[in-house]
Design a protein around this motif. Structure first.
Motif, PDB file in Angstrom:
ATOM      1  N   ALA A 305      40.974  45.159  33.773  1.00 36.21           N
ATOM      2  CA  ALA A 305      41.641  43.927  34.200  1.00 36.21           C
ATOM      3  C   ALA A 305      42.039  44.029  35.669  1.00 36.21           C
ATOM      4  O   ALA A 305      42.652  45.017  36.080  1.00 36.21           O
ATOM      5  CB  ALA A 305      42.867  43.659  33.343  1.00 36.21           C
ATOM      6  N   ASN A 306      41.683  43.028  36.449  1.00 35.14           N
ATOM      7  CA  ASN A 306      42.034  42.960  37.868  1.00 35.14           C
ATOM      8  C   ASN A 306      42.302  41.508  38.244  1.00 35.14           C
ATOM      9  O   ASN A 306      42.166  40.603  37.432  1.00 35.14           O
ATOM     10  CB  ASN A 306      40.877  43.487  38.733  1.00 35.14           C
ATOM     11  CG  ASN A 306      40.483  44.911  38.426  1.00 35.14           C
ATOM     12  OD1 ASN A 306      39.554  45.160  37.667  1.00 35.14           O
ATOM     13  ND2 ASN A 306      41.185  45.854  39.019  1.00 35.14           N
ATOM     14  N   PHE A 307      42.684  41.308  39.500  1.00 34.41           N
ATOM     15  CA  PHE A 307      42.621  39.972  40.079  1.00 34.41           C
ATOM     16  C   PHE A 307      41.698  40.054  41.290  1.00 34.41           C
ATOM     17  O   PHE A 307      41.371  41.148  41.770  1.00 34.41           O
ATOM     18  CB  PHE A 307      44.012  39.452  40.465  1.00 34.41           C
ATOM     19  CG  PHE A 307      44.597  40.100  41.699  1.00 34.41           C
ATOM     20  CD1 PHE A 307      44.473  39.499  42.949  1.00 34.41           C
ATOM     21  CD2 PHE A 307      45.278  41.318  41.622  1.00 34.41           C
ATOM     22  CE1 PHE A 307      45.002  40.087  44.090  1.00 34.41           C
ATOM     23  CE2 PHE A 307      45.812  41.921  42.747  1.00 34.41           C
ATOM     24  CZ  PHE A 307      45.676  41.299  43.990  1.00 34.41           C
ATOM     25  N   TYR A 308      41.253  38.901  41.784  1.00 39.88           N
ATOM     26  CA  TYR A 308      40.332  38.864  42.924  1.00 39.88           C
ATOM     27  C   TYR A 308      40.913  37.932  43.969  1.00 39.88           C
ATOM     28  O   TYR A 308      41.314  36.805  43.670  1.00 39.88           O
ATOM     29  CB  TYR A 308      38.961  38.351  42.469  1.00 39.88           C
ATOM     30  CG  TYR A 308      37.930  38.234  43.572  1.00 39.88           C
ATOM     31  CD1 TYR A 308      37.187  39.336  43.982  1.00 39.88           C
ATOM     32  CD2 TYR A 308      37.703  37.013  44.204  1.00 39.88           C
ATOM     33  CE1 TYR A 308      36.238  39.230  44.979  1.00 39.88           C
ATOM     34  CE2 TYR A 308      36.752  36.890  45.217  1.00 39.88           C
ATOM     35  CZ  TYR A 308      36.023  38.007  45.595  1.00 39.88           C
ATOM     36  OH  TYR A 308      35.078  37.894  46.598  1.00 39.88           O
ATOM     37  N   ARG A 309      40.968  38.428  45.189  1.00 38.43           N
ATOM     38  CA  ARG A 309      41.485  37.592  46.273  1.00 38.43           C
ATOM     39  C   ARG A 309      40.920  38.079  47.594  1.00 38.43           C
ATOM     40  O   ARG A 309      40.934  39.278  47.878  1.00 38.43           O
ATOM     41  CB  ARG A 309      43.009  37.653  46.311  1.00 38.43           C
ATOM     42  CG  ARG A 309      43.660  36.692  47.296  1.00 38.43           C
ATOM     43  CD  ARG A 309      45.157  36.669  47.086  1.00 38.43           C
ATOM     44  NE  ARG A 309      45.832  35.815  48.035  1.00 38.43           N
ATOM     45  CZ  ARG A 309      47.137  35.596  48.049  1.00 38.43           C
ATOM     46  NH1 ARG A 309      47.910  36.185  47.139  1.00 38.43           N
ATOM     47  NH2 ARG A 309      47.691  34.809  48.946  1.00 38.43           N
ATOM     48  N   THR A 310      40.410  37.141  48.387  1.00 37.88           N
ATOM     49  CA  THR A 310      39.896  37.494  49.709  1.00 37.88           C
ATOM     50  C   THR A 310      40.832  36.952  50.778  1.00 37.88           C
ATOM     51  O   THR A 310      41.660  36.076  50.528  1.00 37.88           O
ATOM     52  CB  THR A 310      38.495  36.893  49.932  1.00 37.88           C
ATOM     53  OG1 THR A 310      38.605  35.464  50.060  1.00 37.88           O
ATOM     54  CG2 THR A 310      37.553  37.236  48.792  1.00 37.88           C
ATOM     55  N   ALA A 311      40.665  37.478  51.982  1.00 39.04           N
ATOM     56  CA  ALA A 311      41.476  37.014  53.102  1.00 39.04           C
ATOM     57  C   ALA A 311      41.214  35.544  53.415  1.00 39.04           C
ATOM     58  O   ALA A 311      42.072  34.852  53.979  1.00 39.04           O
ATOM     59  CB  ALA A 311      41.201  37.878  54.341  1.00 39.04           C
ATOM     60  N   ALA A 312      40.048  35.044  53.029  1.00 39.84           N
ATOM     61  CA  ALA A 312      39.687  33.650  53.299  1.00 39.84           C
ATOM     62  C   ALA A 312      40.240  32.681  52.249  1.00 39.84           C
ATOM     63  O   ALA A 312      40.081  31.469  52.381  1.00 39.84           O
ATOM     64  CB  ALA A 312      38.170  33.515  53.361  1.00 39.84           C
ATOM     65  N   GLY A 313      40.875  33.211  51.171  1.00 43.06           N
ATOM     66  CA  GLY A 313      41.512  32.342  50.193  1.00 43.06           C
ATOM     67  C   GLY A 313      40.789  32.190  48.873  1.00 43.06           C
ATOM     68  O   GLY A 313      41.266  31.483  47.983  1.00 43.06           O
ATOM     69  N   ALA A 314      39.621  32.823  48.697  1.00 44.22           N
ATOM     70  CA  ALA A 314      38.965  32.818  47.389  1.00 44.22           C
ATOM     71  C   ALA A 314      39.815  33.636  46.418  1.00 44.22           C
ATOM     72  O   ALA A 314      40.260  34.737  46.756  1.00 44.22           O
ATOM     73  CB  ALA A 314      37.563  33.397  47.494  1.00 44.22           C
TER      74      ALA A 314
END
Length: 389
Positions: A305-314
């Motif tokens: 289990a993780n979360f996903y987040r990019t610096a661009a807001g995805a």
């Protein structure tokens, strides 16, 4: 009596392993479940917080060897860490006699000492099973609002009214801080740890910023990390790590933190009723944590289990990597008319998950564009369980 889904798995593990450690916070129902298992077979139950039961183990090797034909249930086993070395010898001796499974059921509050001692002494002889509070699959749909508000500790959820439930949770927090934490972990001032726990509740689902917590508490970053490690070890707080892979994106590296039981979140913030919760800014984050705990509990063994987040807001609230490698991207919404933002679409374009789900508090399932499914929490959880069959 609420039937716990974990009961069948516990019975199965006792049939295949000489020792099973059932870990979980206090008051989550471990003893009730263990006694129910013990009623189904010859067994001996010892509560190691009882002076009388501890006295039986004055010569533990002799006493336990005399019950080698029974399931021995040792509650609060962290109180006698020296037992683990003895259990190893008894298990190995039993194997030579053909007693290969169902010897010992160890119950503990997941103290670091318990995990370390059992890991060193019983490697290859013990199976670990985590028992959490009641989750969203263990109650009827109409009881989900109460479960979310009161949390999943049985005495809190089953209390006669919200006031009694709140009182139970206040006593639970106080007892943990004043009695259990000093016994299970390092010496930390109860008031300091209460402030930190309350800060985490205010910060529910937020990215961990140790420096910010350190300034607020007047301690250094390493001390904050130690406090957080303790609450994670006690299964009271979840540290959801970010998903990392070479996708050509700048990914967020800080974990998200959640107080695992929604009822404890609400009590730490002084929220007693569902109306109190719905009128507070934490409502969305609290619902998110509630959904995450249920989905992780429903996941097949070996799911990451993780979360996903990019610096661009995805962004994806919960990204499950199933044992076969398939990705499930899950967006969590409190609204009955959930709208999916561009961040979720962009994240799915990055990862191309096998399923794209939006979990919301309604009862109907329906599709959205780009392969997104809107599902009730219980429907999504059942679908996840079925992938592991």
């Amino acid at each position: 009596m609420i039937e716990r889904r974990i009961a069948a798995e516990l019975a199965e593990r006792l049939e295949t392993s000489p020792a099973v450690a059932l870990l979980g916070p206090r008051q989550v129902g471990k003893t009730t479940l263990a006694r129910m298992i013990g009623d189904q077979r010859p067994s001996v139950y010892l509560d190691l917080e009882s002076d009388a039961d501890r006295a039986r183990l004055t010569d533990p090797e002799l006493y336990l060897a005399s019950h080698e034909d029974k399931l021995v249930i040792l509650d609060e086993v962290h109180r006698l860490p020296g037992l683990f070395q003895i259990l190893r010898g008894l298990i190995d001796e039993g194997r030579r006699k053909g007693l290969r499974t169902g010897r010992f059921l160890l119950l503990g509050s997941a103290s670091p000492d318990l995990l370390r001692q059992s890991g060193e002494s019983l490697a290859g002889r013990i199976s670990y099973l985590e028992m959490g509070p009641i989750d969203g699959l263990e109650v009827p749909f109409e009881d989900l609002p109460d479960l979310w508000n009161r949390g999943g500790f049985p005495d809190s959820f089953l209390a006669g009214n919200d006031r009694l439930s709140q009182r139970w949770r206040q006593d639970f927090v106080r007892t943990y801080l004043e009695r259990d934490v000093p016994m299970l972990g390092p010496r930390i001032a109860a008031e300091t740890l209460r402030r930190f726990w309350t800060m985490l509740a205010h910060h529910q689902s937020g990215l961990l910023n140790s420096a910010e917590f350190a300034r607020a508490l007047g301690v250094d970053g390493k001390t904050v990390a130690a406090y957080l490690d303790l609450l994670v070890d006690l299964l009271l707080v979840r540290r959801l790590e970010p998903w990392h892979a070479n996708v050509g994106k700048r990914l967020v590296k800080s974990p998200r933190v959640y107080v695992r039981d929604s009822g404890i979140v609400h009590t730490l913030l002084g929220l007693a009723t569902l109306e109190d919760v719905l009128g507070h800014p934490v409502a969305g984050a609290s619902w998110e944590g509630f959904v995450i705990e249920t989905m992780i509990a429903a996941s097949p063994e070996g799911t990451q289990a993780n979360f996903y987040r990019t610096a661009a807001g995805a962004e994806i609230d919960l990204l499950l990597t199933l044992p076969g490698g398939a990705l499930w991207a899950i967006e969590i919404k409190r609204s009955l008319a959930p709208a999916v933002g561009r961040g979720f679409h962009h994240a799915c374009a990055d990862l191309n998950p096998a399923r794209r789900l939006v979990i919301y508090p309604g009862q109907e399932s329906y599709p959205l564009r780009e392969g997104i499914e809107v599902l009730p929490l219980q429907t999504a959880s059942v679908a996840l369980i079925e992938t592991g069959r």
